[in-house]
Design a protein around this motif. Structure first.
Motif, PDB file in Angstrom:
ATOM      1  N   MET B   1      14.387 -37.718  -4.819  1.00 39.00           N
ATOM      2  CA  MET B   1      13.457 -36.440  -3.953  1.00 39.00           C
ATOM      3  C   MET B   1      13.790 -36.352  -2.318  1.00 39.00           C
ATOM      4  O   MET B   1      14.211 -37.948  -1.642  1.00 39.00           O
ATOM      5  CB  MET B   1      12.083 -36.402  -4.958  1.00 39.00           C
ATOM      6  N   SER B   2      12.877 -35.591  -1.587  1.00 39.17           N
ATOM      7  CA  SER B   2      13.299 -35.973  -0.748  1.00 39.17           C
ATOM      8  C   SER B   2      12.205 -36.175   0.119  1.00 39.17           C
ATOM      9  O   SER B   2      12.194 -36.240   0.640  1.00 39.17           O
ATOM     10  CB  SER B   2      14.084 -34.574   0.198  1.00 39.17           C
ATOM     11  N   ASP B   3      11.337 -37.010  -1.181  1.00 40.75           N
ATOM     12  CA  ASP B   3      10.112 -37.832  -0.400  1.00 40.75           C
ATOM     13  C   ASP B   3      10.341 -38.530   0.234  1.00 40.75           C
ATOM     14  O   ASP B   3      11.338 -39.882   0.473  1.00 40.75           O
ATOM     15  CB  ASP B   3       9.956 -38.291  -1.770  1.00 40.75           C
ATOM     16  N   PRO B   4      10.122 -38.786   1.753  1.00 46.69           N
ATOM     17  CA  PRO B   4      10.851 -39.721   2.734  1.00 46.69           C
ATOM     18  C   PRO B   4      10.244 -41.900   1.985  1.00 46.69           C
ATOM     19  O   PRO B   4      11.290 -42.134   2.167  1.00 46.69           O
ATOM     20  CB  PRO B   4       9.870 -40.043   3.952  1.00 46.69           C
ATOM     21  N   LEU B   8      13.502 -43.660   1.873  1.00 47.31           N
ATOM     22  CA  LEU B   8      13.567 -44.705   3.235  1.00 47.31           C
ATOM     23  C   LEU B   8      13.311 -45.804   2.209  1.00 47.31           C
ATOM     24  O   LEU B   8      13.148 -47.222   3.252  1.00 47.31           O
ATOM     25  CB  LEU B   8      12.798 -44.920   3.979  1.00 47.31           C
TER      26      LEU B   8
END
Lengths: 235, 235
Positions: B1-4, B8
């Motif tokens: 998901m675009s969860d940092p 990262l």
DNA sequence: CTTCGATTAAATGAATGCATAATGCTTTCG
DNA sequence: CGAAAGCATTATGCATTCATTTAATCGAAG
């Protein structure tokens, strides 16, 4: 589950005063799902505080909750965004929703009562009507209620919660995605089969068709998103 | 998901300073899973604040997150409890975990690399060793690592997250549940099959056996919990 | 003696204030 | 003219303070 919110849902919720952060969570979640808060927009605390007329404390608590739900991205000292939906996201989420719906179908066939099947049948006919009149919005609405009804029949609150949480993340995309007529008729056919297996209480078959239904749905949304991401590259 | 956090993870997490509420969330979560904070105990904010030496603000944020994870119950104006595990809970959670593991198995067969299979094979042998020496603790540990490895091979971060969240809720029970020798040998046999299908990359069969594996696991935990709830009635 | 009620203490909910990290702009130097 | 560094502004993280609700204890009445 022993979650009080679900346990006491019917009995007490009406006169249980909600706390500010609860209301905020719900309200913001809705705004995100409906697209009022567009994906990718920053969510400055101060601004929302002014909008809702509350202090930062309850708002921050709400944001934390929405972040664990995956609707919002929080980065320390950098603030909050409404999380974007990417192709990678839906590629991950749809298979999971498929697995959950498959399970829901299986469980529903074990537990569902005749009158519940009747109610779903009714929704099904309603949806067919919308299909024939090409009313996309009402179609989606009814469609969603059917899936919700199957979930309810599964008698598994945790399952419902999990499913809803995932559905919320991709619903924004589903609202906008334009189905081709071909896909639309295919989806309608699949729903016919869903209905058949449900009435037969054939859990295994229902399970399979639901999984497939989700796989096809993924394709639709996928195409739409790919287009969109291509366009987004321009700016 | 675009969860940092996940995006990262490798690149930046090491030198990204964690905020207090993040550390608190992790720390308390661990305490609950390991049983240091027993199920059903109240969690007074003030006490935990003193324990960790922080103010109530970040602690409350952590509790909100844990509540959405289902590890803690929050009731407005009444505080927080470590949520209890009931039979009803695990009856709900295990089937979902079964569905998720089944999906994980299916996806893993598509994506897994040879060296990953080798690593799992190694863990498998290790686990067999613990089984033969009747070392329950290390057995559980290795067992868990095998399931984690399959999840990793599925290449679906959201799936991993969802699974972990559910696993955390029932892990407390799984740690304590004593398997009968019969069940233990059955589980080991199932793992033999899991290994076989994984090496054959036979997703469908792996999927089925994993689901069944979870169903059997449910029975084990169920029996244990029923005993426990019976005893709890006395007090 | 029990039960109902009021008062008080304690814990949670929310707001405010302060410290610190991040961003944008200006300025200066190469 | 461009780039880098320093300063100022803004927003977030956390602590503190105030307000509200719950619950517990004590007292009085039946």
């Amino acid at each position: 589950m022993s979650d009080p919110k679900t346990m006491l849902a019917e009995g007490r919720q009406t006169f249980r005063r909600k706390t500010l952060h609860e209301e905020l969570t719900e309200s913001i979640r809705e705004q995100i799902i409906l697209g009022d808060l567009a994906a990718g927009t920053r969510v400055p605390e101060k601004e929302l505080c002014a909008l809702y007329g509350v202090s930062r404390t309850p708002l921050r608590e709400a944001l934390k909750v929405l972040a664990t739900d995956g609707l919002i991205n929080l980065e320390p000292n950098r603030g909050a965004w409404v999380s974007k939906i990417t192709c990678a996201d839906i590629d991950e989420v749809f298979p999971i929703m498929g697995a959950l719906e498959a399970l829901a179908g299986e469980l529903a066939c074990r537990h569902i009562r005749d009158e519940e099947i009747g109610a779903i049948r009714k929704l099904h006919r309603e949806m067919l009507g919308h299909y024939e009149k090409r009313e996309m919005g009402p179609y989606f609405e009814t469609n969603q209620r059917i899936h919700e009804a199957i979930l309810a029949a599964a008698r598994n609150n945790t399952l419902t919660t999990q499913y809803r949480s995932l559905a919320a993340r991709v619903r924004r995309a589903r609202y906008v995605a334009n189905m081709t007529m071909q896909r639309w008729s295919q989806a309608t056919e699949e729903h016919e089969q869903i209905m058949t297996y449900l009435e037969r209480r054939d859990g295994e078959s229902l399970s399979k068709i639901l999984k497939k239904h989700l796989e096809n749905k993924l394709e639709t949304v996928r195409h739409w998103l790919e287009e969109k991401e291509k366009n987004a590259d321009i700016e």
